[in-house]
Design a protein around this motif. Structure first.
Motif, PDB file in Angstrom:
ATOM      1  N   ARG A 133       0.841  -1.198   0.000  1.00 58.03           N
ATOM      2  CA  ARG A 133       0.000   0.000   0.000  1.00 58.03           C
ATOM      3  C   ARG A 133       0.876   1.248   0.000  1.00 58.03           C
ATOM      4  N   PHE A 134       1.957   1.209   0.753  1.00 57.25           N
ATOM      5  CA  PHE A 134       2.887   2.330   0.820  1.00 57.25           C
ATOM      6  C   PHE A 134       3.477   2.619  -0.556  1.00 57.25           C
ATOM      7  N   GLN A 135       3.940   1.585  -1.248  1.00 53.53           N
ATOM      8  CA  GLN A 135       4.511   1.757  -2.584  1.00 53.53           C
ATOM      9  C   GLN A 135       3.456   2.247  -3.571  1.00 53.53           C
ATOM     10  N   ALA A 136       2.228   1.748  -3.452  1.00 55.43           N
ATOM     11  CA  ALA A 136       1.143   2.205  -4.328  1.00 55.43           C
ATOM     12  C   ALA A 136       0.853   3.681  -4.088  1.00 55.43           C
ATOM     13  N   SER A 137       0.931   4.106  -2.844  1.00 53.57           N
ATOM     14  CA  SER A 137       0.717   5.510  -2.513  1.00 53.57           C
ATOM     15  C   SER A 137       1.792   6.393  -3.153  1.00 53.57           C
ATOM     16  N   VAL A 138       3.041   5.950  -3.083  1.00 54.14           N
ATOM     17  CA  VAL A 138       4.143   6.693  -3.699  1.00 54.14           C
ATOM     18  C   VAL A 138       3.941   6.771  -5.208  1.00 54.14           C
ATOM     19  N   LEU A 139       3.566   5.658  -5.811  1.00 57.34           N
ATOM     20  CA  LEU A 139       3.351   5.612  -7.259  1.00 57.34           C
ATOM     21  C   LEU A 139       2.217   6.553  -7.677  1.00 57.34           C
ATOM     22  N   ASP A 140       1.115   6.546  -6.944  1.00 53.21           N
ATOM     23  CA  ASP A 140       0.004   7.461  -7.240  1.00 53.21           C
ATOM     24  C   ASP A 140       0.439   8.913  -7.111  1.00 53.21           C
ATOM     25  N   ASN A 141       1.232   9.200  -6.084  1.00 51.33           N
ATOM     26  CA  ASN A 141       1.693  10.567  -5.902  1.00 51.33           C
ATOM     27  C   ASN A 141       2.632  10.994  -7.029  1.00 51.33           C
ATOM     28  N   LEU A 142       3.486  10.087  -7.492  1.00 50.05           N
ATOM     29  CA  LEU A 142       4.364  10.407  -8.624  1.00 50.05           C
ATOM     30  C   LEU A 142       3.540  10.746  -9.861  1.00 50.05           C
ATOM     31  N   ARG A 143       2.469  10.002 -10.080  1.00 42.60           N
ATOM     32  CA  ARG A 143       1.597  10.302 -11.227  1.00 42.60           C
ATOM     33  C   ARG A 143       0.992  11.696 -11.095  1.00 42.60           C
ATOM     34  N   ARG A 144       0.541  12.025  -9.886  1.00 44.36           N
ATOM     35  CA  ARG A 144      -0.034  13.359  -9.660  1.00 44.36           C
ATOM     36  C   ARG A 144       0.996  14.458  -9.914  1.00 44.36           C
ATOM     37  N   ILE A 145       2.174  14.269  -9.352  1.00 47.13           N
ATOM     38  CA  ILE A 145       3.230  15.283  -9.468  1.00 47.13           C
ATOM     39  C   ILE A 145       3.636  15.492 -10.919  1.00 47.13           C
ATOM     40  N   LEU A 146       3.943  14.400 -11.620  1.00 40.98           N
ATOM     41  CA  LEU A 146       4.485  14.511 -12.969  1.00 40.98           C
ATOM     42  C   LEU A 146       3.446  14.934 -14.001  1.00 40.98           C
ATOM     43  N   ASN A 147       2.168  14.761 -13.697  1.00 35.59           N
ATOM     44  CA  ASN A 147       1.127  15.160 -14.641  1.00 35.59           C
ATOM     45  C   ASN A 147       0.475  16.481 -14.280  1.00 35.59           C
ATOM     46  N   ALA A 148       0.946  17.109 -13.217  1.00 32.05           N
ATOM     47  CA  ALA A 148       0.500  18.462 -12.890  1.00 32.05           C
ATOM     48  C   ALA A 148       1.380  19.448 -13.653  1.00 32.05           C
ATOM     49  N   ARG A 149       0.836  20.572 -13.957  1.00 37.26           N
ATOM     50  CA  ARG A 149       1.595  21.607 -14.662  1.00 37.26           C
ATOM     51  C   ARG A 149       1.876  22.773 -13.729  1.00 37.26           C
ATOM     52  N   GLN A 150       3.071  23.332 -13.827  1.00 38.56           N
ATOM     53  CA  GLN A 150       3.411  24.472 -12.986  1.00 38.56           C
ATOM     54  C   GLN A 150       2.373  25.565 -13.153  1.00 38.56           C
ATOM     55  N   GLY A 151       1.990  26.130 -12.014  1.00 38.39           N
ATOM     56  CA  GLY A 151       0.981  27.173 -12.023  1.00 38.39           C
ATOM     57  C   GLY A 151      -0.404  26.647 -11.671  1.00 38.39           C
TER      58      GLY A 151
ATOM     59  N   LYS B 124      13.348  14.874 -11.847  1.00 34.20           N
ATOM     60  CA  LYS B 124      14.095  14.656 -10.599  1.00 34.20           C
ATOM     61  C   LYS B 124      13.787  15.746  -9.581  1.00 34.20           C
ATOM     62  N   GLN B 125      13.782  16.979 -10.019  1.00 36.39           N
ATOM     63  CA  GLN B 125      13.526  18.099  -9.114  1.00 36.39           C
ATOM     64  C   GLN B 125      12.132  18.012  -8.495  1.00 36.39           C
ATOM     65  N   GLN B 126      11.135  17.680  -9.292  1.00 36.78           N
ATOM     66  CA  GLN B 126       9.772  17.569  -8.773  1.00 36.78           C
ATOM     67  C   GLN B 126       9.654  16.434  -7.755  1.00 36.78           C
ATOM     68  N   ILE B 127      10.284  15.308  -8.042  1.00 37.10           N
ATOM     69  CA  ILE B 127      10.223  14.177  -7.115  1.00 37.10           C
ATOM     70  C   ILE B 127      10.912  14.540  -5.801  1.00 37.10           C
ATOM     71  N   GLU B 128      12.075  15.153  -5.888  1.00 38.36           N
ATOM     72  CA  GLU B 128      12.805  15.519  -4.675  1.00 38.36           C
ATOM     73  C   GLU B 128      12.041  16.540  -3.830  1.00 38.36           C
ATOM     74  N   MET B 129      11.326  17.429  -4.477  1.00 40.27           N
ATOM     75  CA  MET B 129      10.601  18.466  -3.745  1.00 40.27           C
ATOM     76  C   MET B 129       9.271  17.986  -3.178  1.00 40.27           C
ATOM     77  N   PHE B 130       8.568  17.105  -3.897  1.00 41.15           N
ATOM     78  CA  PHE B 130       7.192  16.807  -3.532  1.00 41.15           C
ATOM     79  C   PHE B 130       6.906  15.342  -3.193  1.00 41.15           C
ATOM     80  N   GLU B 131       7.919  14.511  -3.157  1.00 36.91           N
ATOM     81  CA  GLU B 131       7.733  13.133  -2.690  1.00 36.91           C
ATOM     82  C   GLU B 131       8.832  12.833  -1.679  1.00 36.91           C
ATOM     83  N   PRO B 132       8.622  13.262  -0.428  1.00 33.28           N
ATOM     84  CA  PRO B 132       9.675  13.132   0.595  1.00 33.28           C
ATOM     85  C   PRO B 132       9.959  11.697   1.020  1.00 33.28           C
ATOM     86  N   ARG B 133       9.139  10.757   0.626  1.00 32.57           N
ATOM     87  CA  ARG B 133       9.371   9.363   1.001  1.00 32.57           C
ATOM     88  C   ARG B 133      10.449   8.716   0.141  1.00 32.57           C
TER      89      ARG B 133
END
Length: 138
Positions: free
Chosen positions: A28-46, A78-87
């Motif tokens: 579940r923890f890994q699935a949560s990280v994966l879902d968050n990566l999808r959110r982060i990488l598919n969001a647009r700045q602004g 890399k920058q987005q993951i480091e900033m917004f996925e602290p796990r």
């Protein structure tokens, strides 16, 4: 440390069903990280007024940079993951060239996943599709 993102905790709090039994599982923890990566990488700045740096920059600008486009996109991932996925710690983003599809941008993300008192190496594959959205597989 929380094993779920804020959005997951809020969604669970509004559900009528009983809490998920497997709350503390590594899967579940890994699935949560994966879902968050999808959110982060598919969001647009602004897209987030409180964090204008959240989300990927306009990829049309990166693609216009020619041979450096791959490096620009990899650096932004890399920058987005480091900033917004602290796990995830020690994040590495590597371009995977596909000779059969040279215009496709495939990246492999490797990192150390911190869960409870353990640290585990994880790997995710991402593909930047034609519609400029990232498909993330774990």
């Amino acid at each position: 440390m929380f094993d779920r993102t804020l959005m997951e905790r809020l969604e669970e709090a509004t559900e009528d069903a009983s809490p998920v039994q497997e709350r503390g599982s590594i899967d579940r923890f890994q699935a949560s990280v994966l879902d968050n990566l999808r959110r982060i990488l598919n969001a647009r700045q602004g897209c987030c007024e409180t964090r204008p740096d959240f989300g990927m920059p306009d990829l049309n600008d990166a693609i216009g940079q020619g041979a450096d486009a791959v490096l620009v996109v990899a650096r932004a991932v890399k920058q987005q993951i480091e900033m917004f996925e602290p796990r995830l710690k020690n994040v590495s983003v590597r371009f995977l060239a596909d000779p059969d599809n040279p215009l496709q941008l495939d990246f492999q993300i490797t990192a150390m996943l911190q869960y409870d008192d353990r640290t585990e190496r994880v790997s995710f594959d991402t593909v930047l599709s034609d519609d400029k959205r990232f498909k993330v597989r774990g």
